[in-house]
Design a protein around this motif. Structure first.
Motif, PDB file in Angstrom:
ATOM      1  N   GLU A   1      -5.498   7.875  -9.087  1.00  0.00           N
ATOM      2  CA  GLU A   1      -5.067   7.095  -7.523  1.00  0.00           C
ATOM      3  C   GLU A   1      -3.923   7.520  -7.242  1.00  0.00           C
ATOM      4  O   GLU A   1      -2.877   7.772  -7.505  1.00  0.00           O
TER       5      GLU A   1
ATOM      6  N   HIS B   1      -4.133   4.653  -0.716  1.00  0.00           N
ATOM      7  CA  HIS B   1      -3.894   5.577  -1.561  1.00  0.00           C
ATOM      8  C   HIS B   1      -5.975   5.884  -1.859  1.00  0.00           C
ATOM      9  O   HIS B   1      -6.667   5.688  -1.412  1.00  0.00           O
TER      10      HIS B   1
ATOM     11  N   GLU C   1      -8.072   3.864   0.709  1.00  0.00           N
ATOM     12  CA  GLU C   1      -7.621   1.962   0.626  1.00  0.00           C
ATOM     13  C   GLU C   1      -6.364   3.005   1.751  1.00  0.00           C
ATOM     14  O   GLU C   1      -5.347   2.729   1.666  1.00  0.00           O
TER      15      GLU C   1
HETATM   16 MG    MG Z   1      -5.733   0.378  -5.302  1.00  0.00          MG
END
Ligand code: MG
Ligand code: ADP
Length: 697
Positions: free
Chosen positions: A446, A319, A192
């Motif tokens: 993550e 991320h 991300e």
């Molecule tokens: Mg996320």
């Protein structure tokens, strides 16, 4: 063109390969891609012809070997397909040899001393696992980049090596657990990406943004992000148009851009793609950052990917969602409905926990950069302490294994949202914890400590290798256990691993001071800055890890260590020089201009026939003069210190000096400059202030 037609239209993907390649060639290439087998030259020749024809049909005139040197950016050198055949005529040619191997001059890329100047030659080698694509009239061939003697000079080679290491160890342990169909395991990544958009005209006027990517001075406007009104807010039309174009450009390149929204800080946004194989995800993320910048230009923006472009509001991160999938399509981190009974899942989960605990120092190292130092540990990004968030259910499962208690399966709870017209849905078994650097989020981890500009390669090299090592240790423990005793042995292994490594699991708020104290008690690492953590790269335990799994040779590690140190020092060096110039050439003259007008005003006032005071002018003159003098002295000190730093021979010593002395000098200057900026009129500044850049788009 419909979107499904547009998607991947500039990519030499599986569909095109099947269409364009003779059947046996397609099969041979597929085998190379799926099973890492060697590619024969006749296959390469046939692929090259098909690729060239397809590229020319789609408007390409050139080809390039696209690679990822240690600069953190991508590199390319374009060659045209033309080949003169006499009589002033040409044909368009591209051979298998040109496809598989390139020889760029490597002498101007960072090598950290690996490559003496007389060995300037470098090689690029085609990576068939990442598809070729067309951009701006050139056929791009993803490649790995190494020196004449075979040392990796790039970010792709170690990544591919680490994926192989993980696949090997994961497959071994799966076979041992009775899962015999699995032939390989790939890691998957969904990065991300956060970014800022500022107006291009504004950007061009800010020396600091142009040269360093971040503002070195600049007072906060009356409003920052405290109203929390930007996060997920309505997109402004200009930004929406940008995002629309960006999606289309990415889709054409086969990059599955999926989610877009406004982020926490004003002018900050995020884009997330659907996850892919790690290698492809890394290439795609590099391309995404590039396309983000390019499309921004077209819309009169500049896209800022620096980790901390503006002081006082959030910076940008990335991320790294990560998991492991078998070639039979099973996500090894999917707990299923009954995680307590899913031995395979528990083995892989505990392997990740062990890996993160054993190599938390390397994980911290993998996200270290001058830019990211502004975020980690501040209350906007995960702390510099690496810990794992598991959530209540998994923690309870692990507790029950540790204590030999029966785990009463919790039923998924139906979510009551209090309005019967809304559909009911099941609550996720893990809640969100935004403060954890490494969080389990349902069927993946993550890793949240990455900075926005970082290549996602490094963190995944560490993750893959550390998990490979944990799995290999598990295998050694289990490999000679008779079948009848295997299940007890696995249970004991899980239990021992949990007892030994549960200190790295932390489900609470990672932003608190209590956690910092608690983590210290638990013996977890807390490396606050880049120069603090870089030396862990060359510690024996970590060198052994990389060397034993064939990820880096010892000399590759030392060269990368040197590059990281130099890169840190150079970054701060440029920032310091830029700040000095900005003060001398812009900010101090602006103060002087205002001082001059105050003095003129006071002078004129005194000449008026009525007796009025110049009280305020005099106060301002006094205050501004004091700041002006301070800034001058502080800048002199910064310049002197910078010269000292430049003369330092030892690169670790230099990096530490930049961190402890130069950065401190810069912060002191900033405090005074920002106080002064709040008092002087906006229009005496030759560049836009924070308010203009952040709120006027
Ligand atoms: Mg996320
Ligand atoms: P959020 O982080 O907001 O919960 P999602 O769960 O939709 O968002 O996923 C965020 C990112 O994680 C996306 O890029 C998604 O494709 C990726 N992702 C989902 N599953 C996996 C997986 N198995 N491996 C790697 N990344 C994944």
């Amino acid at each position: 063109m419909t979107i499904p037609e547009m998607y991947g239209s500039l990519v030499f993907n599986d569909k095109i390969m099947r269409e364009k390649l003779p059947k046996d060639i397609y099969k041979a290439l597929r085998k190379t891609i799926d099973k890492n087998t060697h590619l024969e030259l006749d296959v390469a020749n046939a692929v090259a012809v098909a690729m060239k024809e397809w590229a020319i049909e789609n408007g390409a005139t050139h080809f390039t070997h696209w690679f990822q040197p240690m600069t953190g950016f991508t590199a390319e050198k374009h060659d045209s397909f033309i080949n003169p055949i006499g009589n002033g005529e040409i044909i368009m040619e591209f051979s298998g040899k040109e496809l598989v191997k390139g020889e760029p001059d490597a002498s101007s890329f960072p090598s950290g001393g690996l490559r003496a100047t007389f060995e300037a030659r470098g090689y690029t080698a085609w990576d068939p696992t990442s598809p070729a694509f067309i951009k701006d009239g050139t056929l791009y061939i993803p490649t790995a980049f190494c020196s004449y003697s075979g040392e990796a000079l790039d970010k792709k080679t170690p990544l591919l090596r680490s994926m192989e290491a993980l696949s090997k160890e994961a497959t071994k342990i799966l076979k041992l657990l009775g899962n015999t169909e699995v032939e390989s395991v790939t890691t998957t990544v969904g990065p991300e990406q956060e970014y800022f958009l500022v107006d291009k005209e504004d950007f061009k006027k800010r020396m600091d943004l142009v040269f360093t990517g971040r503002t070195l001075i600049g007072a906060m406007p009356p409003k920052g992000q405290e109203m929390e009104d930007h996060y997920f807010g309505t997109l402004k039309p200009r930004v929406a148009a940008y995002m629309h174009d960006l999606d289309e450009e990415l889709w054409k390149l086969g990059i599955p851009a999926k989610t877009k929204h406004n982020e926490v800080a004003p002018a900050q946004h995020e884009l997330a793609p659907v996850f892919d194989t790690t290698n492809v995800a890394v290439d795609h993320n590099q391309l995404t950052m590039e396309v983000m910048r390019k499309v921004a230009e077209k819309h009169g923006f500049v896209c800022l990917l620096h980790e901390k472009p503006f002081d006082g509001i959030n910076g940008s991160g990335k991320h790294n969602n990560w998991s492991m999938t078998t070639n039979t399509g099973v996500n090894l981190l999917d707990p299923g409905k009954t995680p307590a009974e899913n031995v395979q899942f528990l083995v892989f989960l505990t392997a990740v926990i062990k890996a993160v605990d054993d190599y938390a120092d390397l994980m911290r190292l993998s996200v270290a950069s001058a830019g990211n130092d502004h975020r980690l540990g501040a209350n906007e990004a995960p702390p510099a302490i690496i810990s794992i968030f598991l959530g209540d259910e998994l923690t309870a499962v692990l507790d029950s294994i540790e204590n030999d208690t029966f785990f009463g399966e919790k039923q998924a709870v139906a979510m009551e949202i209090g309005a019967s017209v809304l559909p009911h849905f099941m609550k996720d078994t893990t809640d969100r914890n935004r403060t954890s650097p490494f969080a389990f989020t349902g069927n993946k981890f993550e890793f949240r400590s990455l900075g926005s500009s970082l290549s996602v390669s490094g963190p995944n090299v560490v993750l893959n290798t550390a998990v490979a090592e944990a799995l290999s240790q598990f295998y050694e423990i289990l490999k000679d256990v008779p079948e009848a005793e295997l299940s007890t042995a696995v249970h004991n292994l899980l239990k021992d691993t949990i007892v030994k490594h549960k200190r790295v699991v932390f489900n609470g708020n990672g932003y608190t001071d209590e956690w910092v104290a608690e983590a210290e008690k638990r013996g977890l690492y807390n490396y606050r800055s880049t120069p603090d953590v870089l030396p862990v790269f060359v510690e024996k335990k970590n060198v052994d890890l990389f060397v034993s799994h064939g990820i880096f040779t010892e000399s590759e590690i030392h060269s990368r260590y040197e590059i990281l140190l130099e890169n840190y020092a150079k970054t701060i060096h440029i920032e310091a020089k830029t700040l000095s110039d900005m003060l001398n050439q812009q900010f101090m003259p602006a103060i002087a201009t205002y001082l001059d007008s105050l003095i003129t005003l006071a002078d004129k006032k005194q000449k008026l026939p009525t007796a009025i005071t110049c009280k305020t002018e005099l106060k301002l003159i006094e205050k501004l003069t004091a700041w002006y003098d301070d800034l001058y002295e502080m800048n002199e000190k910064l310049i002197e210190d910078r010269i000292k730093a430049e003369a330092m021979e030892d690169s670790l010593e230099a990096a530490k000096f930049y961190q402890s002395v130069i950065l401190a000098d810069m912060e002191n200057i900033r405090a005074v400059a920002d106080a002064a900026e709040a008092v002087i009129p906006e229009d005496v500044l030759p560049y836009p202030n924070y308010a203009k850049m952040l709120f006027y788009v």
